[in-house]
Scaffold this motif. Structure first.
Motif, PDB file in Angstrom:
ATOM      1  N   LEU A 161      39.570  38.310  58.152  1.00  0.00           N
ATOM      2  CA  LEU A 161      40.113  38.239  56.802  1.00  0.00           C
ATOM      3  C   LEU A 161      39.573  39.430  56.036  1.00  0.00           C
ATOM      4  CD1 LEU A 161      40.459  35.038  54.661  1.00  0.00           C
ATOM      5  CD2 LEU A 161      39.553  37.125  53.635  1.00  0.00           C
ATOM      6  N   MET A 162      40.474  40.233  55.453  1.00  0.00           N
ATOM      7  CA  MET A 162      40.038  41.481  54.820  1.00  0.00           C
ATOM      8  C   MET A 162      41.032  41.929  53.770  1.00  0.00           C
ATOM      9  SD  MET A 162      40.966  43.820  58.116  1.00  0.00           S
ATOM     10  CE  MET A 162      40.649  42.394  59.159  1.00  0.00           C
ATOM     11  N   TRP A 163      40.594  42.875  52.936  1.00  0.00           N
ATOM     12  CA  TRP A 163      41.466  43.416  51.901  1.00  0.00           C
ATOM     13  C   TRP A 163      41.095  44.865  51.641  1.00  0.00           C
ATOM     14  CZ3 TRP A 163      38.097  39.309  51.355  1.00  0.00           C
ATOM     15  CH2 TRP A 163      36.909  39.553  50.646  1.00  0.00           C
ATOM     16  N   SER A 172      35.506  42.779  53.434  1.00  0.00           N
ATOM     17  CA  SER A 172      35.660  41.335  53.595  1.00  0.00           C
ATOM     18  C   SER A 172      34.561  40.648  52.786  1.00  0.00           C
ATOM     19  CB  SER A 172      35.582  40.954  55.076  1.00  0.00           C
ATOM     20  OG  SER A 172      35.870  39.577  55.258  1.00  0.00           O
ATOM     21  N   TYR A 173      34.274  39.394  53.109  1.00  0.00           N
ATOM     22  CA  TYR A 173      33.212  38.677  52.411  1.00  0.00           C
ATOM     23  C   TYR A 173      31.880  39.418  52.548  1.00  0.00           C
ATOM     24  CZ  TYR A 173      36.389  34.641  52.432  1.00  0.00           C
ATOM     25  OH  TYR A 173      37.452  33.803  52.250  1.00  0.00           O
ATOM     26  N   MET A 227      45.698  32.713  51.200  1.00  0.00           N
ATOM     27  CA  MET A 227      46.602  32.468  52.326  1.00  0.00           C
ATOM     28  C   MET A 227      45.854  32.305  53.639  1.00  0.00           C
ATOM     29  SD  MET A 227      49.990  34.793  51.543  1.00  0.00           S
ATOM     30  CE  MET A 227      49.175  36.392  51.642  1.00  0.00           C
ATOM     31  N   GLY A 228      44.718  32.977  53.777  1.00  0.00           N
ATOM     32  CA  GLY A 228      43.977  32.920  55.038  1.00  0.00           C
ATOM     33  C   GLY A 228      43.175  31.655  55.229  1.00  0.00           C
ATOM     34  N   ALA A 285      45.240  41.816  53.229  1.00  0.00           N
ATOM     35  CA  ALA A 285      45.991  41.970  51.981  1.00  0.00           C
ATOM     36  C   ALA A 285      45.457  43.131  51.159  1.00  0.00           C
ATOM     37  CB  ALA A 285      45.953  40.684  51.160  1.00  0.00           C
ATOM     38  N   GLY A 286      46.238  43.502  50.173  1.00  0.00           N
ATOM     39  CA  GLY A 286      45.764  44.492  49.230  1.00  0.00           C
ATOM     40  C   GLY A 286      44.693  43.929  48.321  1.00  0.00           C
ATOM     41  N   LYS A 287      44.822  42.647  47.939  1.00  0.00           N
ATOM     42  CA  LYS A 287      43.882  41.990  47.037  1.00  0.00           C
ATOM     43  C   LYS A 287      43.098  40.922  47.773  1.00  0.00           C
ATOM     44  CE  LYS A 287      46.940  42.448  42.997  1.00  0.00           C
ATOM     45  NZ  LYS A 287      47.691  41.690  41.959  1.00  0.00           N
TER      46      LYS A 287
END
Length: 559
Positions: free
Chosen positions: A188-190, A198-199, A180-181, A171-173
């Motif tokens: 999972l990344m933005w 990511s985290y 959602m993930g 996602a962008g944010k």
């Protein structure tokens, strides 16, 4: 950055097939002549467009020829609802793939206040872990986390059934990707100034690393002004936003090299997310295995454009038409693989135009909020009148959740509550001010979302451990920004339908299209996709219902 440019940059490094890398882009709706397959799709694609209101979709629908046109040839629910009252980014995204309203997800706002938290900053960001030492809720100062989400997502449920199922969220944010993930996503990344992140402590995959480098290189390059299409000419009117000569409405989305915020407020950001999604799908071979995989994409540029320039100028027109093209290119690349996939697109909330343009376009009652309603201002006035300690009142803005200081004695709290409520309820810009006790006693609404009262809407966002002592809703067309500033002239977050109504669009090859204008909700998306994937749910644990996507006596909603 377009999906074509980024995919071309990644093609060699990712060893994409010649057919995929050299694909001629044809974003026309694919044929729906054949009957939909009885088996589960191999890939579910979930797309959330931040701040895509039902009004905005309707306004541009006749102009779409790409990805939006593809989706509009499927099953269209033009009156979908983010039914709750806290129509902000984090609560909205939390409903899309959990099947639950914020009252169950626990995501009551983008930010809430926990006055018992151990750090000096008592504000808590919806997607952070405030227990991490040295962090604060401000941008870039928090530790991103999924811990505040109280319920599983579709991806979590798919992984519980089949650990081999692949789940990727981009996602962008960060809050869009996280909400959602869920907890069990494989990747999972933005977007970030460095490309993708990511985290903390989480390494990106080689594909994501390469995509991030290409995105960072694009951010570093300046972007010239976009050419205004003929379809946008009527919207190219300057609207003054302040006495210093500031205006919006005639922008062309140009930016200097390295300007990350302006990158985010442009079709480049959405193209980067879509291109990264296409690249990671190819690298992981999502949709090519024996089960069903899930690809989640959060597109944030529409929200940045809406906040920075409003919803009715040339800036939004450029964004809408470019996003349509980017979505078309993305779908065309998946089509080229021959994968059986189902796609759904919706939004986390709607949005409202800036009052200065509304007043010029037939709505003279549009106004900006009275600064006296900001929590710090209101709290100071009440504390001074009653001789109470300060700060008295905490809140993230002049609407939503308000919290009383824990330093008050019961007698002081009672007096402060009475005075604050009296002031709010007498204010001409206030629709309603409800106490936590009033909301806790109010049952969760079960009727169609278009029939909900204002109290129903606020109740669906109320979670006692995190919600405020008072929840404030402004009257319609009152923009909760007292003074417009650069990048922030308009917003969302109200209990009104311009912020609640969003489109919900489903598409699958072979699925005969139809349109249903009755009210459905974003919490209905999870059970609908679960039925397509043959995933059994505990219906007592979700607020949504399955939407039958087959026109006629057959049903896509399996028992």
């Amino acid at each position: 950055m377009s999906i074509k440019r980024l995919t071309t940059a990644l093609a060699t490094a990712l060893c994409l097939t010649a057919a995929s890398a050299g694909l001629a882009q044809d974003s026309r709706p694919a044929s729906t002549a054949s009957a939909p397959a009885a088996t589960a799709p191999k890939l579910l694609v979930v797309i959330a467009v931040d701040q895509l209101s039902a009004d905005l979709f309707s306004e541009y629908r006749s102009h779409f020829t790409g990805g939006f046109a593809r989706l509009a040839s499927g099953v269209v629910f033009p009156s979908g609802y983010q039914a709750h009252g806290a129509t902000e980014t984090c609560p909205g995204h939390s409903t899309i793939l959990t099947g639950n309203h914020p009252a169950r997800t626990g995501i009551v706002a983008n930010n809430y206040f926990d006055l018992a938290v151990g750090r000096e900053d008592k504000r808590v960001y919806c997607a952070e872990d405030e227990r991490v030492e040295g962090t604060a809720s401000g941008s870039g100062k928090y530790a991103p986390s999924v811990e505040h989400l109280l319920v599983p997502t579709l991806g979590d449920l798919m992984k519980a059934r089949d650990p081999a199922a692949q789940v990727v969220s981009i996602a962008g944010k960060d809050r869009a990707a996280i909400m959602m993930g869920g907890r069990r996503a494989d990747e999972l990344m933005w977007l970030a100034p460095t490309g993708l992140t990511s985290y903390r402590g989480t390494a990106l995959s080689p594909t994501a690393t390469q995509a991030g480098a290409a995105i960072a290189a694009a951010i570093a390059q300046p972007r010239p002004a976009m050419t205004l299409p003929r379809d946008c000419a009527a919207r190219d009117i300057a609207i003054a936003t302040d006495a210093k000569g500031g205006s919006v409405g005639t922008g062309r989305l140009a930016r200097d090299g390295g300007d990350f915020r302006r990158f985010m407020a442009s079709p480049e950001a959405d193209g980067a997310v879509l291109a990264t999604g296409a690249a990671i799908r190819a690298a992981r071979k999502m949709g090519e295995g024996p089960g069903t995989d899930l690809l989640i994409l959060g597109l944030s540029a529409t929200d940045y454009v809406g906040h920075g320039a409003g919803t009715e100028g040339s800036e939004m027109c450029l964004q809408m038409l470019a996003l349509d093209r980017e979505l078309g290119d993305f779908f065309a690349r998946i089509d080229a693989t021959g994968i059986d996939y189902a796609a759904v697109l919706t939004a986390d909330h709607g949005g409202h135009d800036l009052p200065e343009r509304n007043r010029q376009n037939g709505w003279p009652e549009a106004q900006r909020v009275d600064p006296a309603l900001y929590p710090a201002v209101l709290g100071k006035a009440v504390a001074e009148k009653l001789g109470l300690p300060q700060p008295l009142l905490y809140g993230d803005g002049p609407f939503g959740d308000l919290y009383f200081s824990k330093a008050l004695t019961p007698t002081q709290r009672k007096a402060a509550m009475a005075e604050v409520l009296a002031r709010l309820r007498a204010h001409p810009q206030v629709e309603v001010a409800l106490t936590a006790e009033e909301l806790a006693a109010h049952p969760m609404p079960t009727r169609a979302a278009d029939l909900w009262s204002v109290k129903d809407r606020i109740r669906a966002s109320f979670y006692a451990p995190r919600s405020g002592d008072i929840i404030l809703a402004l009257k319609p067309r009152v923009t909760p920004i007292a003074e417009p500033g650069a990048g922030y002239v308009a917003t969302h977050g109200s209990v009104w339908d311009y912020d609640r109504r969003v489109p919900i669009l489903f598409w699958r090859k072979g699925l005969a299209g139809f349109e249903q204008s009755n009210a459905v909700m974003t919490v209905d998306i999870l059970p609908t996709l679960a039925a397509l994937a043959g995933l059994e749910l505990d219906r007592s644990k979700i607020d949504g219902r399955c939407l039958d996507l087959i026109s006629g006596p057959a049903s896509s909603c399996r028992p």
